[in-house]
Design a protein around this motif. Structure first.
Motif, short mmCIF file in Angstrom:
data_model
loop_
_atom_site.label_atom_id
_atom_site.label_comp_id
_atom_site.label_asym_id
_atom_site.label_seq_id
_atom_site.Cartn_x
_atom_site.Cartn_y
_atom_site.Cartn_z
N SER A 172 111.08 24.49 77.10
CA SER A 172 111.59 26.02 76.99
C SER A 172 113.11 25.94 77.58
O SER A 172 113.51 24.94 77.91
CB SER A 172 110.90 27.04 78.17
N ALA A 173 113.78 27.13 77.30
CA ALA A 173 115.21 27.07 77.70
C ALA A 173 115.74 28.56 77.69
O ALA A 173 115.11 29.49 76.99
CB ALA A 173 116.09 26.57 76.30
N GLN A 193 110.62 29.54 73.77
CA GLN A 193 109.53 28.53 74.38
C GLN A 193 109.05 27.80 72.99
O GLN A 193 108.67 28.57 72.16
CB GLN A 193 108.36 28.91 75.06
N LEU A 194 109.04 26.68 72.88
CA LEU A 194 108.20 25.88 71.83
C LEU A 194 107.30 24.92 71.95
O LEU A 194 107.07 24.23 72.87
CB LEU A 194 109.73 24.71 71.30
N SER A 203 103.96 24.42 66.18
CA SER A 203 102.67 25.14 66.31
C SER A 203 102.77 26.70 66.90
O SER A 203 101.77 27.49 66.53
CB SER A 203 101.77 24.62 66.96
N GLY A 204 103.87 26.83 67.54
CA GLY A 204 104.30 28.05 68.15
C GLY A 204 105.53 28.27 68.58
O GLY A 204 106.10 27.27 69.18
N ILE A 205 106.03 29.31 68.44
CA ILE A 205 107.45 29.38 69.03
C ILE A 205 107.69 31.13 69.47
O ILE A 205 107.15 31.98 69.01
CB ILE A 205 108.66 29.26 68.18
N SER A 206 108.30 31.06 70.71
CA SER A 206 108.73 32.57 71.07
C SER A 206 110.24 32.56 71.25
O SER A 206 110.52 31.61 71.99
CB SER A 206 107.68 32.85 72.11
N LEU A 207 110.69 33.59 71.08
CA LEU A 207 112.21 33.75 71.09
C LEU A 207 112.47 35.07 71.78
O LEU A 207 111.92 36.12 71.09
CB LEU A 207 112.93 33.38 70.00
#
Lengths: 281, 917
Positions: A172-173, A193-194, A203-207
C-alpha cells in the motif's frame, strides 16, 4: 450551550439522547474558529472515552475506534498492505496535531482535504454509527456526502471505522502533495493498495484521490483496467488524464488552481501506483 | 468546574473553569506559566507546545478539562527542574547559536524532550519530524537541527564557547540566549500585571466601507463589565500617525470610512472574562460597503476614487535616481533584455503577535511591549495623546520577531489611551488574525526593467520603473520609493542608469518595512534578467556578474564613489569554487536521473546600504562605572532576535578592555537608555556598534584618568574594575575618591555616532549611505517537472560583513534571511480575507530549509566599528532570485512573479505566460 468532557460511551449516549450537541475529540478544528468549544453550540468531548480508542483485528476484520489518534495509527505495527495507514498518519499536520487529532474527527469534519479519506476509501472502509435507534453500518463513501457534510443524523455518532484486509494484500502507498513539508494541507493526495496472485498478476487494486473533489473518490475505471494484468511498470499507463478527469472536480483555492490539480492528480496517482508496483517487484 | 493537574511536578488545581478554556491560557494566566508562548491559538505554529503525560501537544487547542489528573510539563519547568534532556538540549541550542528571538523555542525544547524520552538516539530525520510542528521565522532552523543532533549524540561543544571572553570576533553564545530557549524571556504579552484590564479592537470586515457608530453608551449599559468604549472621537491629540515626517496619514481609529479590511474603528475595555467572551457582532456600528480599490491598476484608473484627499491619482510619492542618458544608451545598446515582474504582499509572520500593556499614574503613561522603535513610539504617542515626550515612557520587552513590521505602532495607542482614561493598567494581545490583517506587509510590486549591454558582456544601461503598492496608508512607502532607485542597479556598474518608483495607495493593509524595504523585489527583476542575458550572450553567469561588479572607485548608480570597502567581487570569488562543483554535481545528476527530475544551480548578487537614506541617523550609547567597579552598558537598541544585545556589548567590552561577561547590561527603556535609534535598515551593528565603541573608549579614557594611569595602561577587571596596570606599575581603583551620581555611578559617559551621508540632488545623485554590505547566494535545487515542485538541495551564501563581530550570530542572520527568501520565492502569498492565519499563509517549516553553507567575507569598511558592515537585510535579498534562476537553469521555466508555486512553475514551463520579450 456548554462544553462537557465525558468519560464513557453511556454518558455520551445520554447526552446525545438529549439532543442538540456536537461531538468532538481532538479539537484541532474547533479552536481555530476563534470561539471556545461550547460557546456557540453544545460540545461533548469524547477524547477520554477509552472504549472508543482501540485498534483491533479479528479474523482479518480491522476496527479503528473513532478517537484513535493519528499518533496511535502512526506507531501501530500494521501488516503488509496497511503500511499506508502509518504513512498518512505521519503526514497529518505534525506531531502535536497527530497527538490530538483523531481518525473519526478527520472523517466527521468532512474536509475535502482530509488526509485519512483516500487511505480509508482505498481500504473499502465502512463506518459504524450509533444512535438510540440502533447501530448502523455504511460505506465510508456513502458516509461523507459533501464538503463538511456527512450522513450523521441528529443524536448519532461515529463509533468506529472498519475494514477487511485481504491476506494477499501485499503493498500500500500514500502520496501527499503540499506546498511545504510539515503542517500542510494537501493540494492533492492519493492512496492505493495492491494485491497480486501467485502468477504475479494483479488480483485486486484500489486507488483513491483526495483534495481534488468535494469528497475523496475511488478510481474504479482505472482499478478495473488494471485487475488481471501482470504487475509491471506498464500498469502506470492505465492512469490516463481522461480517466482521472472523469471522476474528479477540483476547485481553485488559495493553494492551487483547478487546472493544476487536474494535472497533479494524475501524477500523484501514477506515483502511488509506481510505488505499489515497485514494492511488489 | 475544578481541574487538578500536576504541573511541572507540582499538584495544582484551578477553579471556576468551564473546561473548554485553552490549556495555554490557563497555564499562562492562572498558573503563572508565562513560558508557554502563544503564537496563533489555532495549532498552526507549535510555540505553545507542552508535554501532556510526556506527549507534545499544542496547549492552545487543548481544552483544559482534557488534562485533569494528568502530568503537564512546560519548557521552563522542565529546565528549572533539571530534567536532564531539557538541560542538555537547552545548552546545545544556546552554545550552537540556534535561538534568535526565542518566542518559538519553548516549543522546540519541549518537542525535542518528548522525542528524547521515546528514543535516546534519534536520527536527524526523526529529529526534524519531531520538530516539524513548530514554526520559527528567525533562525532558518539549520543551527537548531545541528544543535539538536549534537544534544542527542552527546557532543555538546559547550566548553569551547564558554571559554571565550566575548571580544570582537568571538563566536560567543548570545548574552540572553538561555531564557529565550526556556521561555523565561519576557515578551509583549508576558509582562502585564495580573489586574490589568483587557482591550479588544473592533475592525472593519470590509476592504472599504463607510460606517457610523451608534449609541455606544447604551451598548455598554447592556454589557456589564465593559468599562470603556473608544472611538476616533476619544483621541485627545491628533488622530493621525505615521513613521515619516510629512506622511502621517493613518488614524488610530478610522473616522468615517475604513480603508482596509482589518482597520480599527473602535476598542472595548473591561475585565478579562468579559472582554474575551464578548460577541462584538452586536456592537452598534453600521457598515456601508464601498467598491474597494483592491490593486494598483484599479487605484490608478483615472476614474478611481481617491483614498486620501491629499493624494491625487492615489499616488503616495515618487522616487528617482538618474545618471547619463539611459534612453539613448538603450537605443544604441548591442544587446537588450526587458522584463516585467510582479510580486504580492508578503507577511512578516513573526510568531509573537503584537502585545503589551500601558499604565497611567495621573501624570505619565508607561507602555510596555514589543517594539522595534521605542523612541519613535514615544514621539508618535505624544502627538496622538497630546502629551509631552517626558510624559511618556516606553519600555520594550523582548520582541518575538519584527522584521520591520514592529517599527510601526500597533497596540500602543489603544492601551495607552485606555490606561489614561481609566487610570488602570490595560493590556492587549493581537489575535493572529488581527495581526495578519492589520500589520504592515512587504510592498507588492510591478516592475518593468530593461538592461542593455555590449556583445562582450559589459552592462551599459539600466532602466527600472517600479510601482509599489503601499496599501491604505503611507507607513514606510516613501522609504521604499526612495531606497529602491538607489539599489535597483544591484551591486553593478552602468554608465547610464534610471530608476523611477511610484508608491500607490490601495484598499489593502498598509505595506511598510520588511527586511529590505523593496530592494528584494527589485533584486528579483534584475538578477533574473542578468542571468538570462548571460546565457544569451554565451557568458558564464558568475563571470558576467563579476565583469560588471562594482569596485572601489567605480561610481554607483547615485554617483557615489567608495575608495574602499566594496566587497561584491570578494563575495562572487568566494562562491566560485562552489559554483563549479555544484554545477558539475547538477550536470551529473541530470545525466543519471529520469528526465522528470531536473537539477540546476541558481545565482544572485545583492547589496544594501546601511542606515537611513541621506538622513541623520544617530545612535547614542551610555556607559558607566558603579562604585563597586562594575561596568554598566545602557543600550537602547532593541534586540529583535538578531543579536544586537550581544554584538553591541562585544564591541563595547572590547573598547573598554574587559570581558563581555563582566558587563551589567541595561536594555532599552526610554527613561534610562539614550536613543539608539530604531532597529531597522541594518543599522545596529554599524551605527549603534560605533556608538558603543566610542562610549567604551570614552569610559576607558575617563577610568584611566580617574586612576591617574597613562593612556596606554591596561584596565584590570576581576571581574569588576580593580585598577590599571602598565608594566610593573599598578594604579588601584578606589571608589571613595570619586563622587557618586544619582544613578549610583562614579563615572558616566555618553557617546553618539551618526554615519556621514550627503543629500541626493534632484537626479538622485549623492552619497545616500556611508557604507553598503554585499552578498551573493547560490542555490542547488531539483525540480519535479511533472508536479512543478522544487526540492532545495543546498544553499551557499557569501556575505561581506566587513568584520564578523560574532561569526555565529552572522551565520544565524544568514540562515534566517535565507529561510525568509525561500518562503518568499516558493510559497508565501498574503491575500486579505484568504490567508489571514498561519494555516493558509505558509512559511517554511523545518523541512523546507536545505543545508546552508555560510561564507563569511570580510572586506573591512572604514566607517564600521572594527570594519563591520550591516547584515540584517542583505541576507534576504539574493535568495529568492537565486532560487528562481535555479529553476530556470534546471528546466528553462522563466518565472516573472512570486511565489513560484508548483502551479506557477508548470505554467512557466509550458511558456504560456511570457510574451513581452
Amino acid at each position: 450551550m456548554g462544553y462537557v468532557l465525558v468519560a464513557t460511551e453511556n454518558e455520551l449516549q445520554d447526552r446525545l439522547a438529549n439532543g442538540g450537541c456536537r461531538v468532538a475529540a481532538g479539537m484541532t478544528d474547533m479552536y481555530p474558529s476563534g470561539q471556545l468549544p461550547g460557546s456557540t453550540e453544545s460540545v461533548v468531548d469524547i477524547s477520554q472515552v477509552s472504549s472508543l480508542r482501540d485498534i483491533s483485528c479479528t479474523d482479518g476484520a480491522w476496527r479503528i475506534g473513532t478517537t484513535v489518534r493519528w499518533s496511535d495509527v502512526r506507531v501501530y505495527p500494521w501488516p503488509a498492505g496497511l503500511e499506508m495507514l502509518a504513512e498518512v498518519a505521519s503526514q497529518v499536520g505534525a506531531v502535536q496535531v497527530q497527538n490530538a487529532a483523531t481518525v473519526g474527527g478527520n472523517l466527521c469534519n468532512a474536509s475535502p482535504a482530509a488526509d485519512g479519506m483516500p487511505v480509508l476509501l482505498a481500504l473499502g472502509a465502512t463506518v459504524e454509527l450509533w444512535s438510540v435507534r440502533g447501530v448502523r453500518e455504511m460505506l465510508l463513501s456513502d458516509f461523507i456526502t459533501g464538503v463538511r457534510r456527512t450522513a450523521l443524523e441528529p443524536g448519532e455518532y461515529l463509533r468506529a471505522i472498519c475494514f477487511k484486509n485481504n491476506e494477499d494484500a501485499v503493498a500500500s502507498a500514500f502520496c501527499k502533495l503540499g506546498l511545504r513539508q510539515y503542517l500542510v494541507i494537501s493540494i492533492a493526495m492519493a492512496a492505493g493498495q495492491l494485491r497480486c496472485d501467485s502468477a504475479g498478476c494483479v488480483s485486486g487494486i484500489s486507488l483513491a484521490l483526495g483534495a481534488c473533489s468535494p469528497v475523496a473518490t475511488r478510481l474504479s475505471d482505472i482499478e478495473a483496467s488494471i485487475v488481471g494484468k501482470p504487475v509491471s511498470k506498464s500498469l502506470i499507463d492505465e492512469v490516463t488524464a481522461e480517466r482521472v478527469a472523469s471522476v474528479i472536480s477540483p476547485i481553485d483555492d488559495v493553494r492551487a488552481t483547478a487546472a493544476y490539480r487536474r494535472d497533479a492528480a494524475v501524477h500523484v496517482l501514477r506515483d502511488t501506483l509506481a510505488r505499489l508496483v515497485e514494492a511488489v517487484a | 468546574m475544578k481541574v487538578s493537574l500536576t504541573l511541572n511536578g507540582q499538584e495544582t488545581s484551578i477553579d471556576d473553569l468551564s473546561g473548554a478554556e485553552r490549556l495555554s491560557s490557563v497555564l499562562r494566566e492562572s498558573c503563572g506559566a508565562r513560558d508557554v508562548k502563544v503564537g496563533c491559538e489555532a495549532g498552526d505554529c507549535g510555540a505553545c507546545t507542552v508535554l501532556v503525560d510526556g506527549e507534545a501537544m499544542n496547549a492552545c487547542i487543548v481544552p483544559v478539562a482534557q488534562v485533569a489528573n494528568r502530568h503537564v510539563e512546560t519548557a521552563a519547568g522542565l529546565h528549572r527542574n533539571g530534567d536532564p534532556d531539557a538541560v542538555r538540549v537547552a545548552s546545545a541550542f544556546d552554545a550552537g547559536g540556534a535561538v534568535q528571538c526565542g518566542i518559538c523555542f519553548p516549543g522546540f525544547l519541549t518537542s525535542l524532550v518528548a522525542l528524547k524520552r521515546q528514543q535516546s538516539q534519534p536520527t536527524e530525520a526523526e529529529i526534524t519530524d519531531a520538530l516539524g510542528g513548530v514554526l520559527c521565522r528567525c533562525s532558518g532552523y539549520r543551527k537548531l537541527i545541528d544543535a539538536a543532533v549534537s544534544a542527542c549524540d552527546g557532543s555538546v561543544p559547550r566548553t569551547e564557547c564558554d571559554a571565550l571572553a566575548g571580544s570582537v570576533g568571538d563566536a560567543v553564545a548570545r548574552v540572553d540566549g538561555l531564557p529565550r530557549i526556556t521561555g523565561d524571556q519576557i515578551f509583549g504579552d508576558d509582562i502585564a500585571p495580573a489586574d490589568a484590564l483587557r482591550l479588544r479592537v473592533l475592525r472593519s470586515p470590509h476592504a472599504r466601507a463607510r460606517f457610523t457608530i451608534g449609541d455606544t453608551q447604551s451598548w455598554v449599559s447592556h454589557h456589564p463589565g465593559v468599562e470603556l468604549v473608544l472611538t476616533a472621537s476619544d483621541v485627545p491629540g491628533v488622530n493621525r500617525y505615521g513613521v515619516l515626517p510629512g506622511f502621517e496619514d493613518q488614524p488610530v481609529f478610522a473616522e468615517s470610512e475604513a480603508r482596509f479590511r482589518g482597520e480599527a474603528v473602535a476598542a472595548v475595555v473591561g475585565e478579562k472574562a468579559v472582554i474575551e467572551g464578548l460577541d462584538l457582532n452586536d456592537f452598534p456600528v453600521t457598515w456601508e460597503p464601498l467598491d474597494a480599490l483592491v490593486d494598483m491598476p484599479s487605484a490608478r484608473k483615472p476614474s478611481a476614487d481617491a483614498l486620501h484627499a491629499h493624494a491625487a491619482e492615489n499616488i503616495l510619492c515618487r522616487g528617482r535616481v538618474e545618471k547619463g542618458d539611459v534612453t539613448s544608451a538603450l537605443a544604441s545598446a548591442e544587446f537588450i533584455k526587458r522584463g516585467t515582474f510582479e510580486t504580492g504582499f508578503v507577511e512578516h509572520a513573526y510568531i509573537e503577535p503584537e502585545a503589551g500593556y500601558a499604565s497611567f499614574d495621573g501624570e505619565r503613561v508607561s507602555v510596555f511591549g514589543c517594539t522595534q522603535a521605542p523612541v519613535m513610539d514615544q514621539e508618535a504617542l505624544a502627538g496622538i495623546l497630546d502629551l509631552r515626550l517626558a510624559q511618556l515612557r516606553i519600555v520594550p520587552t523582548a520582541v518575538g520577531g519584527g522584521f520591520g513590521s514592529k517599527l510601526d505602532l500597533s497596540f500602543q495607542p489603544f492601551v495607552a489611551l485606555a490606561a489614561m482614561r481609566l487610570k488602570r493598567a490595560v493590556r492587549m494581545c493581537y489575535s493572529r488574525q488581527e495581526s495578519m490583517q492589520s500589520s504592515t506587509k512587504r510592498h507588492p510590486s510591478r516592475i518593468e526593467l530593461s538592461i542593455g549591454a555590449t556583445r562582450d558582456g559589459y552592462l551599459t544601461a539600466c532602466d527600472f520603473d517600479g510601482e509599489f503598492n503601499t496599501g491604505a496608508y503611507a507607513s514606510w512607502g516613501p522609504t521604499v520609493a526612495n531606497r529602491v532607485p538607489v539599489h535597483a542597479s544591484g551591486p553593478y556598474a552602468y554608465p547610464h542608469y534610471r530608476a523611477r518608483t511610484t508608491g500607490v495607495y490601495t484598499n489593502n493593509p498598509p505595506a511598510g518595512a520588511f527586511r529590505g524595504f523593496g530592494v528584494p523585489q527589485a533584486a528579483i527583476a534584475l538578477e533574473l534578467l542578468l542571468d538570462e542575458m548571460a546565457d544569451e550572450l554565451g557568458l558564464d553567469p558568475l563571470a558576467f556578474r563579476q565583469k560588471n561588479a562594482l569596485q572601489n572607485n567605480v561610481p554607483t548608480a547615485t554617483g557615489q564613489c567608495f575608495s574602499q570597502g566594496v566587497g561584491i567581487s570578494a563575495c562572487f570569488d568566494a562562491l566560485a569554487p562552489h559554483w563549479q562543483s555544484l554545477n558539475a554535481e547538477a550536470a551529473a545528476f541530470n545525466n543519471e536521473s529520469a528526465p522528470r527530475y531536473r537539477r540546476g544551480v541558481g545565482l544572485a548578487g545583492g547589496w544594501y546600504g546601511c542606515g537611513n537614506t541621506s538622513m541623520p541617523n544617530p545612535s547614542t550609547i551610555k556607559s558607566a562605572l558603579r562604585a563597586d567597579g562594575g561596568v554598566v552598558l545602557h543600550q537602547g537598541a532593541v534586540d529583535i532576535g538578531q543579536g544586537s544585545n550581544t554584538v553591541i556589548a562585544q564591541i563595547f567590552a572590547t573598547a573598554v578592555g574587559c570581558s563581555l561577561h563582566a558587563l551589567e547590561l541595561i536594555s532599552a527603556d526610554t527613561d534610562i537608555t539614550p536613543d539608539a535609534g530604531k532597529t531597522s535598515a541594518s543599522r545596529q551593528t554599524f551605527i549603534s556598534g560605533n556608538a558603543a565603541r566610542l562610549s567604551g573608549l570614552s569610559l576607558r579614557r575617563e577610568l584611566l584618568a580617574a586612576l591617574g594611569a597613562p593612556d596606554d595602561a591596561d584596565l584590570v577587571f576581576d571581574p569588576n574594575l580593580t585598577g590599571a596596570r602598565l608594566g610593573d606599575a599598578f594604579w588601584p581603583f578606589d571608589a571613595s575618591a570619586l563622587p557618586l551620581d544619582n544613578a549610583g555611578y562614579v563615572i558616566c559617559v555618553e557617546e553618539s555616532y551618526d554615519p556621514p551621508t550627503a543629500p541626493l540632488d534632484e537626479n538622485g545623485q549623492g552619497e545616500p549611505y556611508a557604507q553598503f554590505g554585499y552578498a551573493a547566494h547560490l542555490v542547488m535545487l531539483t525540480v519535479d517537472t511533472a508536479l512543478g515542485t522544487v526540492e532545495l538541495n543546498k544553499i551557499v551564501a557569501a556575505h561581506d560583513v566587513g568584520k564578523a563581530i560574532n561569526p555565529i550570530l552572522v551565520e544565524g542572520q544568514v540562515h534566517g534571511g535565507v529561510a525568509q527568501g525561500v518562503g518568499m520565492a516558493l510559497m508565501e502569498a498574503y491575500v486579505p480575507g484568504q490567508s489571514e492565519d498561519l494555516h493558509n499563509y505558509l512559511i517554511p517549516t523545518i523541512g523546507d530549509v536545505p543545508p546552508i553553507e555560510s561564507l563569511i567575507v570580510e572586506v573591512p569598511d572604514a566607517h564600521g566599528a572594527h570594519g563591520a558592515k550591516g547584515l540584517g537585510e542583505h541576507v534576504l535579498i539574493p535568495t529568492a532570485p537565486a532560487i528562481l534562476n535555479g529553476i530556470r537553469r534546471a528546466t528553462g521555466a522563466r518565472l516573472r512573479a512570486i511565489p513560484a508555486t508548483p502551479d506557477a512553475i508548470l505554467t512557466a514551463l509550458r511558456g504560456d505566460e511570457l510574451v513581452e520579450e
